[in-house]
Scaffold this motif. Structure first.
Motif: not given
Length: 315
Positions: A153-165, A216-226
């Protein structure tokens, strides 16, 4: 079972204007064998852990084509290290078209093989390409939400912020990167306990692998569900999972296999990376070869219809 000598040739293809590098393993003395197309998982290249599988498959009479995505290894493409399901699915389509046209192999008897993120790619591809003869997906990413739930949980927002950057920087030609693999607490795509040792341990000395990926992949992967598409898969499909996998949950992989009309599932006592080496690899490759020998034998014509309805394979 025969054990064939192997020859390897380089074979490149074009995807969206960029040249992608690939290698073709051929069993000597076999005329137009079935062919297995494979690529690696998140942020990796074909030199990282795929050769052992390619060698065992080709020694058993199958041709194998392993390729690198655009922006990885010696393939062309910029920005580099751009992990994107959308882009990589385009590369899969281009690689399959290339392999089907190769005179050395039987492109009508084609197997898709993927691991981790590419395990999801082969499921997604087979759901739309009904000319595929068989599918093997090893510890596959099948559900964006399920995989994201594994991130601390503490890593997820940091990855999201990196994706926005990266989204902002990319608009100005300055992509932002994060580590592909790290240790627990690191801002990395894979940071579960044991991920660093398992991933880096597969990288040969001198391999052109970089430990970074466009964030940016951290913003894309949550929506990728084969898993949403697997009911459409017509080909016999084997999904293998690790009971101790902390990156891709085995439960999601089992559900995906059960939804595939001609699907099978094998659960092995491993984590996400142990299937690449040692006794776990031997058990793993034996299951995969037994599956292929049944549904798409190397030495004779493809098997006819095998309706297994989610049958579980003893592991």
């Amino acid at each position: 079972m025969n054990s064939y000598e192997i020859e390897t040739v380089e074979s490149r293809f074009i995807s969206k204007g960029d040249r992608c590098d690939g290698s073709l393993w051929l069993p000597k003395g076999v005329s137009r064998p079935p062919v297995i197309v494979m690529a690696h998982g998140f942020g990796a290249i074909r030199d990282v852990g795929l050769q052992a599988f390619a060698e065992r498959f080709s020694a058993s009479g199958y041709a194998v084509y392993a390729f690198d995505y655009r922006g990885f290894g010696h393939s062309e493409g910029k920005p580099r290290q751009w992990v994107s399901p959308r882009r990589q699915l385009q590369d899969w389509a281009a690689a399959i078209a290339h392999v089907r046209a190769l005179p050395q192999v039987d492109g009508e008897r084609l197997v898709l093989w993927g691991v981790s993120l590419s395990g999801g790619h082969v499921l997604q591809t087979a759901a739309h390409d009904h000319g595929v003869g068989a599918v093997i997906a090893q510890v596959p990413h099948v559900s964006g939400p399920a995989s994201i739930a594994q991130v601390p949980p503490l890593t997820l927002p940091r990855l999201s912020l990196a994706g926005i950057r990266d989204l902002i920087g990319g608009a100005f030609g300055k992509p932002h990167y994060a580590a592909t693999v790290g240790r627990p607490g690191d801002v990395a795509a894979l940071s579960a306990p044991g991920a660093w040792e398992g991933y880096v341990g597969m990288v040969p000395e001198g391999a052109p692998w970089e430990n970074r990926a466009r964030a940016r992949v951290f913003l894309e992967l949550p929506f990728y569900s084969p898993i949403r598409h697997v009911r459409r898969i017509k080909a016999p499909t084997l999904i293998l999972a690790g009971s101790r996998d902390t990156i891709v949950p085995a439960r999601s992989a089992r559900i995906a296999a059960e939804r595939i009309p001609n699907g099978r599932f094998a659960l092995l006592d491993t984590d996400h990376f142990e299937l690449h080496s040692g006794e776990a690899f031997e058990r793993n490759i034996s299951l995969q070869l037994a599956f292929l020998d049944e549904v798409l034998p190397a030495a004779k014509a493809a098997a006819s219809d095998h309706q297994t309805g989610g049958k579980e394979v003893a592991a």
